[in-house]
Design a protein around this motif. Structure first.
Motif, PDB file in Angstrom:
ATOM      1  N   PRO A 181       0.840  -1.292  -0.065  1.00  0.00           N
ATOM      2  CA  PRO A 181      -0.028   0.149   0.052  1.00  0.00           C
ATOM      3  C   PRO A 181       0.983   1.166  -0.045  1.00  0.00           C
ATOM      4  O   PRO A 181       1.968   1.371   0.949  1.00  0.00           O
ATOM      5  CB  PRO A 181      -0.887  -0.159   1.405  1.00  0.00           C
ATOM      6  CG  PRO A 181      -0.850  -1.659   1.592  1.00  0.00           C
ATOM      7  CD  PRO A 181       0.488  -2.052   1.173  1.00  0.00           C
ATOM      8  N   ALA A 290      -8.949   7.882   0.877  1.00  0.00           N
ATOM      9  CA  ALA A 290      -8.811   6.701   0.726  1.00  0.00           C
ATOM     10  C   ALA A 290      -9.672   6.398  -0.306  1.00  0.00           C
ATOM     11  O   ALA A 290     -10.930   7.082  -0.501  1.00  0.00           O
ATOM     12  CB  ALA A 290      -9.021   5.817   1.839  1.00  0.00           C
ATOM     13  N   ARG A 291      -9.729   5.454  -1.150  1.00  0.00           N
ATOM     14  CA  ARG A 291     -10.720   5.291  -2.398  1.00  0.00           C
ATOM     15  C   ARG A 291     -10.739   3.679  -2.773  1.00  0.00           C
ATOM     16  O   ARG A 291      -9.782   3.133  -2.641  1.00  0.00           O
ATOM     17  CB  ARG A 291     -10.322   6.355  -3.699  1.00  0.00           C
ATOM     18  CG  ARG A 291      -9.050   5.744  -4.235  1.00  0.00           C
ATOM     19  CD  ARG A 291      -8.333   7.173  -4.449  1.00  0.00           C
ATOM     20  NE  ARG A 291      -6.776   6.745  -4.523  1.00  0.00           N
ATOM     21  CZ  ARG A 291      -6.009   6.747  -3.591  1.00  0.00           C
ATOM     22  NH1 ARG A 291      -6.342   6.889  -2.463  1.00  0.00           N
ATOM     23  NH2 ARG A 291      -4.841   6.668  -3.850  1.00  0.00           N
ATOM     24  N   THR A 292     -11.737   3.422  -3.429  1.00  0.00           N
ATOM     25  CA  THR A 292     -11.815   2.249  -4.341  1.00  0.00           C
ATOM     26  C   THR A 292     -11.926   2.401  -5.795  1.00  0.00           C
ATOM     27  O   THR A 292     -12.281   3.096  -6.277  1.00  0.00           O
ATOM     28  CB  THR A 292     -13.400   1.593  -4.151  1.00  0.00           C
ATOM     29  OG1 THR A 292     -13.550   1.332  -2.466  1.00  0.00           O
ATOM     30  CG2 THR A 292     -13.256   0.249  -4.986  1.00  0.00           C
ATOM     31  N   GLU A 294     -11.517   0.968  -9.260  1.00  0.00           N
ATOM     32  CA  GLU A 294     -12.172   0.206 -10.301  1.00  0.00           C
ATOM     33  C   GLU A 294     -11.184  -0.198 -11.381  1.00  0.00           C
ATOM     34  O   GLU A 294     -10.564   0.479 -11.846  1.00  0.00           O
ATOM     35  CB  GLU A 294     -13.619   0.731 -11.077  1.00  0.00           C
ATOM     36  CG  GLU A 294     -14.545   1.124  -9.879  1.00  0.00           C
ATOM     37  CD  GLU A 294     -15.226  -0.040  -9.059  1.00  0.00           C
ATOM     38  OE1 GLU A 294     -15.262  -1.109  -9.926  1.00  0.00           O
ATOM     39  OE2 GLU A 294     -15.536   0.099  -8.109  1.00  0.00           O
ATOM     40  N   GLY A 303      -8.803  -1.989  -7.081  1.00  0.00           N
ATOM     41  CA  GLY A 303      -8.492  -2.264  -5.632  1.00  0.00           C
ATOM     42  C   GLY A 303      -8.707  -1.349  -4.905  1.00  0.00           C
ATOM     43  O   GLY A 303      -9.117  -0.184  -5.147  1.00  0.00           O
ATOM     44  N   GLU A 304      -8.689  -1.494  -3.343  1.00  0.00           N
ATOM     45  CA  GLU A 304      -8.676  -0.676  -2.442  1.00  0.00           C
ATOM     46  C   GLU A 304      -7.202   0.197  -2.150  1.00  0.00           C
ATOM     47  O   GLU A 304      -6.081  -0.322  -2.136  1.00  0.00           O
ATOM     48  CB  GLU A 304      -9.033  -0.957  -1.081  1.00  0.00           C
ATOM     49  CG  GLU A 304     -10.368  -1.950  -1.165  1.00  0.00           C
ATOM     50  CD  GLU A 304     -11.479  -0.954  -1.411  1.00  0.00           C
ATOM     51  OE1 GLU A 304     -11.494   0.203  -0.780  1.00  0.00           O
ATOM     52  OE2 GLU A 304     -12.472  -1.278  -2.061  1.00  0.00           O
ATOM     53  N   PRO A 306      -5.134   3.119   0.017  1.00  0.00           N
ATOM     54  CA  PRO A 306      -5.275   4.168   1.336  1.00  0.00           C
ATOM     55  C   PRO A 306      -5.371   5.680   1.124  1.00  0.00           C
ATOM     56  O   PRO A 306      -4.852   5.875  -0.157  1.00  0.00           O
ATOM     57  CB  PRO A 306      -4.077   3.592   2.111  1.00  0.00           C
ATOM     58  CG  PRO A 306      -3.090   3.147   0.885  1.00  0.00           C
ATOM     59  CD  PRO A 306      -3.863   2.768   0.029  1.00  0.00           C
TER      60      PRO A 306
END
Length: 443
Positions: A181, A290-292, A294, A303-304, A306
């Motif tokens: 991350p 933080a974000r998802t 696509e 992915g996820e 931070p």
């Protein structure tokens, strides 16, 4: 990106190569912008700004019919004008758009004219290719992206390095979690477009140069050679310093890799802000939530992600070492929980080197680009997407410009991307949406 041609390449050589393009240029009945285009049919393009960086963009779209060339300075446009005698020549882009029926427009002017020209073209239903940065202020940049979406026209920002293979491999490494991350990124550019004092003498305007058109929406001032052909980048009225000039190139890699959009907080540091010119060196930091992310149509994994802090350095503030890694020139350092990734336009390295000695990179998943200009040409003809359309490059440019807002305010700011405001800092409004000279207003 200011270097237009190799220093050893003579003007005669350039004219010869462009003449070959011009010899095959057909300028006849012009197809209407709403006519369908087959992939093999040539587009009829108008180019605004054909000297300097505009010459390189002319070469990038030279496979098409270059039916109209527009430039306010015939000295800078001389090579292109002479090499393409069949094309119609203009000084005023508005006359070009009124007088020609085009399939697309390429904009390679000073920063402060990008959006006025692009808006005029897009609202006629014309696709646009625009040099970076997309806009000269945050508000007009958002407006350009909005109009592009409403008009459903093909757009591309001139971040040409995005089409290179190295950026693709870096994105794949980041998305695959090669260094874990990432909560910290550093970006630096060693050059500096800044400094200078506003001249007080008023030499005569060179013959042929339409100074009023060159000023466009900028406040009235007298002509001076200190602004042309390239030093306009130093001046707030026309350019955006080093961050505005190079930020979209290097921060592009960060945005793409990390799936970024709008920051929530911005800070900057440097010498005391000057009312006229950008600094010779500065830093800026942006906080992103933080974000998802696509999975992307280009093949980049999702992915996820931070929250991450991105720091920019330019000019005399460029670092020589970070996290024990020696630095030079310009580049990007991603700092992950399991290592670091150092990259620039054409190279990438993982650190600590001993820890990654046996590392196997992920299989390439992002296909090679057909070429940055070629992407836009194909999009105009077929409706296929481009990789740096205004939906992507708008937020990228806004982020760059917000770094300058924080610097010029001399204080950190919290950014409300939805309302385009800095809550509790009313003086920020004049930098986010500055006034336009009478007759050049946009809405």
């Amino acid at each position: 990106m200011e270097e237009i041609m190799p220093r050893h390449e003579s003007r005669r050589t350039v004219l010869k190569s462009l003449a070959a393009i011009g010899a095959g240029l057909y300028v006849g009945p012009v197809a209407r912008a709403d006519d369908s285009k087959s992939p093999n049919e040539k587009l009829n393009l108008g180019l605004v700004g054909v000297g300097g960086r505009g010459y390189a963009n002319l070469q990038g779209v030279a496979s098409q019919n270059l039916v109209a060339l527009c430039d306010v300075d015939p000295r800078q446009a001389k090579t292109a004008f002479e090499a393409l005698p069949q094309s119609t020549k203009y000084a005023d882009f508005r006359r070009m758009l009124d007088g020609e029926t085009l399939d697309g427009v390429v904009v390679s002017t000073t920063d402060h004219l990008h959006v006025p020209i692009a808006l005029n073209a897009m609202r006629r239903g014309l696709p646009v290719y625009v040099e970076k940065p997309l806009g000269h202020n945050v508000w007009e940049t958002r407006l350009a992206a909005q109009v592009a979406r409403e008009q459903q026209v093909a757009t591309q920002l001139g971040t040409q390095i995005h089409a290179g293979d190295n950026y693709r491999r870096v994105v794949e490494l980041v998305r695959a979690g090669a260094i874990g991350p990432i909560e910290e990124v550093h970006v630096w550019v060693g050059k500096g477009w800044g400094g200078g004092t506003r001249p007080t003498d008023t030499p005569p305007t060179p013959e042929g140069l339409d100074w009023d058109l060159w000023l466009g929406p900028a406040p009235q001032r007298s002509y001076h050679p200190t602004y042309l052909p390239a030093n306009w980048r130093r001046w707030w009225d026309f350019g955006s310093g080093t961050l505005g000039d190079m930020g979209c190139h290097y921060l592009d890699l960060v945005f793409w890799s990390l799936g970024l959009k709008y920051p929530t907080a911005v800070a900057a540091a440097g010498p005391p802000p000057d009312a006229e010119t950008a600094p010779v060196g500065m830093t800026a930091t942006w906080d992103f939530p933080a974000r998802t992310v696509e999975p992307a149509a280009d093949g980049a994994a999702g992915g996820e992600m931070p929250a991450v802090k991105v720091t920019w350095y330019d000019g005399d503030r460029a670092p020589r070492e970070l996290h024990g890694i020696k630095l030079s020139g310009s580049g990007v350092l991603f700092v992950g929980k399991e290592g670091q990734l150092l990259a620039d336009y054409g190279s990438r390295k993982l650190f600590p080197q001993e820890a990654f000695a046996d590392f196997t990179p992920p299989e390439p998943s992002i296909p090679a680009s057909i070429g940055h200009h070629a992407e836009w040409i194909r999009a105009v003809k077929t409706g296929d997407p481009t990789t740096c359309d205004f939906a992507y490059s708008g937020p990228l440019t806004e982020t760059v410009l917000l770094g300058l807002v924080a610097y010029r305010l001399g204080r950190p700011i919290a950014w409300d991307a939805e309302t385009l405001t800095v809550p509790d800092v009313p003086e920020a409004a004049a930098l986010i949406r500055p006034p336009y000279r009478a007759g050049w207003e946009i809405a």
